[in-house]
Scaffold this motif. Structure first.
Motif, PDB file in Angstrom:
ATOM      1  N   SER A 289       0.779  -1.231   0.000  1.00  0.00           N
ATOM      2  CA  SER A 289       0.000   0.000   0.000  1.00  0.00           C
ATOM      3  C   SER A 289       0.813   1.284   0.000  1.00  0.00           C
ATOM      4  O   SER A 289       0.267   2.349  -0.239  1.00  0.00           O
ATOM      5  CB  SER A 289      -0.917   0.012   1.230  1.00  0.00           C
ATOM      6  N   HIS A 290       2.115   1.198   0.268  1.00  0.00           N
ATOM      7  CA  HIS A 290       2.850   2.441   0.473  1.00  0.00           C
ATOM      8  C   HIS A 290       4.255   2.335  -0.095  1.00  0.00           C
ATOM      9  O   HIS A 290       4.941   1.326   0.091  1.00  0.00           O
ATOM     10  CB  HIS A 290       2.916   2.745   1.974  1.00  0.00           C
ATOM     11  N   ALA A 291       4.670   3.375  -0.809  1.00  0.00           N
ATOM     12  CA  ALA A 291       6.018   3.442  -1.373  1.00  0.00           C
ATOM     13  C   ALA A 291       6.860   4.385  -0.532  1.00  0.00           C
ATOM     14  O   ALA A 291       6.427   5.494  -0.198  1.00  0.00           O
ATOM     15  CB  ALA A 291       5.978   3.926  -2.819  1.00  0.00           C
ATOM     16  N   VAL A 292       8.061   3.953  -0.171  1.00  0.00           N
ATOM     17  CA  VAL A 292       8.941   4.719   0.705  1.00  0.00           C
ATOM     18  C   VAL A 292      10.367   4.670   0.151  1.00  0.00           C
ATOM     19  O   VAL A 292      10.631   4.024  -0.860  1.00  0.00           O
ATOM     20  CB  VAL A 292       8.924   4.159   2.144  1.00  0.00           C
ATOM     21  N   VAL A 293      11.268   5.353   0.837  1.00  0.00           N
ATOM     22  CA  VAL A 293      12.678   5.382   0.443  1.00  0.00           C
ATOM     23  C   VAL A 293      13.519   4.791   1.568  1.00  0.00           C
ATOM     24  O   VAL A 293      13.553   5.339   2.674  1.00  0.00           O
ATOM     25  CB  VAL A 293      13.145   6.824   0.160  1.00  0.00           C
ATOM     26  N   ILE A 294      14.179   3.679   1.314  1.00  0.00           N
ATOM     27  CA  ILE A 294      15.109   3.125   2.298  1.00  0.00           C
ATOM     28  C   ILE A 294      16.432   3.857   2.137  1.00  0.00           C
ATOM     29  O   ILE A 294      17.010   3.879   1.048  1.00  0.00           O
ATOM     30  CB  ILE A 294      15.320   1.619   2.113  1.00  0.00           C
ATOM     31  N   VAL A 295      16.910   4.487   3.211  1.00  0.00           N
ATOM     32  CA  VAL A 295      18.125   5.299   3.129  1.00  0.00           C
ATOM     33  C   VAL A 295      19.318   4.647   3.816  1.00  0.00           C
ATOM     34  O   VAL A 295      20.443   5.145   3.698  1.00  0.00           O
ATOM     35  CB  VAL A 295      17.901   6.705   3.723  1.00  0.00           C
ATOM     36  N   GLY A 296      19.104   3.551   4.530  1.00  0.00           N
ATOM     37  CA  GLY A 296      20.239   2.933   5.199  1.00  0.00           C
ATOM     38  C   GLY A 296      19.847   1.764   6.078  1.00  0.00           C
ATOM     39  O   GLY A 296      18.686   1.370   6.130  1.00  0.00           O
ATOM     40  N   TYR A 297      20.829   1.235   6.775  1.00  0.00           N
ATOM     41  CA  TYR A 297      20.606   0.105   7.668  1.00  0.00           C
ATOM     42  C   TYR A 297      21.600   0.170   8.820  1.00  0.00           C
ATOM     43  O   TYR A 297      22.658   0.799   8.735  1.00  0.00           O
ATOM     44  CB  TYR A 297      20.769  -1.227   6.925  1.00  0.00           C
ATOM     45  N   GLY A 298      21.219  -0.455   9.910  1.00  0.00           N
ATOM     46  CA  GLY A 298      22.088  -0.593  11.074  1.00  0.00           C
ATOM     47  C   GLY A 298      22.104  -2.030  11.525  1.00  0.00           C
ATOM     48  O   GLY A 298      21.700  -2.938  10.789  1.00  0.00           O
ATOM     49  N   LYS A 299      22.545  -2.247  12.741  1.00  0.00           N
ATOM     50  CA  LYS A 299      22.696  -3.607  13.261  1.00  0.00           C
ATOM     51  C   LYS A 299      21.383  -4.365  13.272  1.00  0.00           C
ATOM     52  O   LYS A 299      21.339  -5.571  12.975  1.00  0.00           O
ATOM     53  CB  LYS A 299      23.273  -3.556  14.678  1.00  0.00           C
ATOM     54  N   ASP A 300      20.291  -3.704  13.610  1.00  0.00           N
ATOM     55  CA  ASP A 300      19.019  -4.403  13.761  1.00  0.00           C
ATOM     56  C   ASP A 300      17.850  -3.713  13.075  1.00  0.00           C
ATOM     57  O   ASP A 300      16.694  -4.026  13.331  1.00  0.00           O
ATOM     58  CB  ASP A 300      18.691  -4.578  15.241  1.00  0.00           C
ATOM     59  N   HIS A 301      18.123  -2.752  12.182  1.00  0.00           N
ATOM     60  CA  HIS A 301      17.028  -2.000  11.592  1.00  0.00           C
ATOM     61  C   HIS A 301      17.382  -1.460  10.206  1.00  0.00           C
ATOM     62  O   HIS A 301      18.552  -1.409   9.825  1.00  0.00           O
ATOM     63  CB  HIS A 301      16.654  -0.825  12.493  1.00  0.00           C
ATOM     64  N   TYR A 302      16.342  -1.067   9.472  1.00  0.00           N
ATOM     65  CA  TYR A 302      16.488  -0.245   8.276  1.00  0.00           C
ATOM     66  C   TYR A 302      16.045   1.163   8.640  1.00  0.00           C
ATOM     67  O   TYR A 302      15.120   1.348   9.436  1.00  0.00           O
ATOM     68  CB  TYR A 302      15.599  -0.750   7.147  1.00  0.00           C
TER      69      TYR A 302
END
Length: 358
Positions: free
Chosen positions: A306-319
């Motif tokens: 339902s939704h388009a977003v922008v993934i800008v990065g990642y860490g140890k346990d998350h985007y």
């Protein structure tokens, strides 16, 4: 009994010949509903903070009831110590069903909707060389921090899409200008979302009713994008296309990479070149999100991409993800979603895509 009381309350309001304003009436009726003074003050201040006003007393009381219910749910959520904090925001007088109808896309996507069609016939070796551009390599090292990667400084600030399912236009234009800037092709600037909404139309590009990010990339490559101030101001509507041709990005997208059901390694690899678009299942937790890592395990009502977003990065346990609900939402317009843990609790990231800039 409660419905009867509410009906009598509304009848009483209709018969009132008082000259009180809607807000004054609302405060008085909250007294009748036994809403304590502290909650009345919270609601009143919330209305002032977000510039809320209502057309009539019926609407005001209805919105107050939803607000109080949402407030109670937020307090309950924060009490159990989840990974993300919930808070009141501009959506707090609305429920999930009405918000999802206004703000999400309601399209059934097929694989054909995610085909770019490379007009330049670049080989895999050519694409690899484009991805290893010296400027991009330098920017990548600046964005990398140990085992994490963060392109936040290489994306534009979040803008609010309002009551229009135009997230596809926001996410694709934001990724396009970020990747153009990372390759030194353009300055990092806001692109016009209304230009895409009005002019990028087709089978699965329907303005405020949703669209394909890859369709937007194809449009930008063939016609060019416009800066925010070069087209009409964003107003969450679709109108007749007034200026179909732009200059930004025209003929500069060699190809579009996509992964339909990505795992972390695939998303990590995609992010090495810059931000990526993603289609996600968005549930009710998004509308109350106030910070931290979303670790939602239930997806009530979230049955569509339902939704388009922008993934800008990642860490140890998350985007880390950029949303299109403005800087006042979440973490300055961004949010975090869990990438480790039980599979049923991982947020639903699907169909990532990103342009390869020449």
């Amino acid at each position: 009994m409660k419905r009867i009381v509410l009906s009598l309350l509304c009848i009483g309001i209709c018969l009132s010949i008082s000259n009180r304003s809607v807000q004054e009436t609302l405060i008085a009726e909250m007294d009748n509903e036994h809403v304590n003074e502290h909650d009345q003050l919270i609601f009143r201040n919330w209305m002032l903070e977000y510039g809320k006003s209502y057309d009539n007393d019926f609407t005001a009381i209805h919105r107050m009831q939803i607000f109080m219910r949402n407030k109670k749910n937020i307090e309950k959520h924060n009490h159990v110590g989840a990974k993300y904090k919930a808070k009141l925001n501009e959506f707090s007088d609305q429920d999930y069903d009405e918000l999802s109808l206004k703000m999400f896309m309601h399209l059934d996507f097929s694989d054909d909707d995610f085909k770019f069609g490379n007009p330049h016939f670049f080989s895999k070796e050519d694409i690899k060389e484009l991805r290893n551009h010296p400027i991009l390599t330098q920017m990548r090292e600046q964005a990398r921090k140990g085992d994490s990667l963060d392109w936040t400084k290489q994306v534009t600030p979040s803008r609010p899409q309002g009551t229009c399912g135009s997230c596809w236009a926001f996410s694709s234009s934001d990724v396009a200008i970020s990747r153009l800037a990372l390759k030194g092709k353009e300055d990092l600037t806001q692109l016009s979302k209304t230009h895409l909404i009005d002019c990028c139309v087709g089978d699965k590009n329907k303005g405020c009713n949703g669209g394909s990010p890859i369709g937007a990339y194809k449009f930008i490559n063939e016609n060019g994008a416009l800066k925010e101030n070069e087209y009409r101001e964003y107003d969450a509507t679709q109108q007749e296309c007034k200026k179909p041709v732009g200059t930004i990005g025209k003929g500069q997208i060699a190809d579009v990479e996509k992964v339909d059901d990505p795992n972390f390694e695939q998303i990590k690899e995609a992010l090495q070149d810059g931000p990526v678009t993603a289609l996600m299942y968005a549930d009710k937790s998004w509308f109350e999100y106030g910070g931290g890592i979303i670790d939602t395990c239930s997806y009530v009502g979230a049955k569509e991409l339902s939704h388009a977003v922008v993934i800008v990065g990642y860490g140890k346990d998350h985007y880390k993800v950029k949303n299109s609900w403005g800087p006042g939402w979440g973490e300055n317009g961004f949010f975090q979603v869990q990438r480790t843990g039980a599979p049923e609790c991982l947020d639903k990231i699907k169909k990532i895509s990103y342009p390869i800039i020449q």
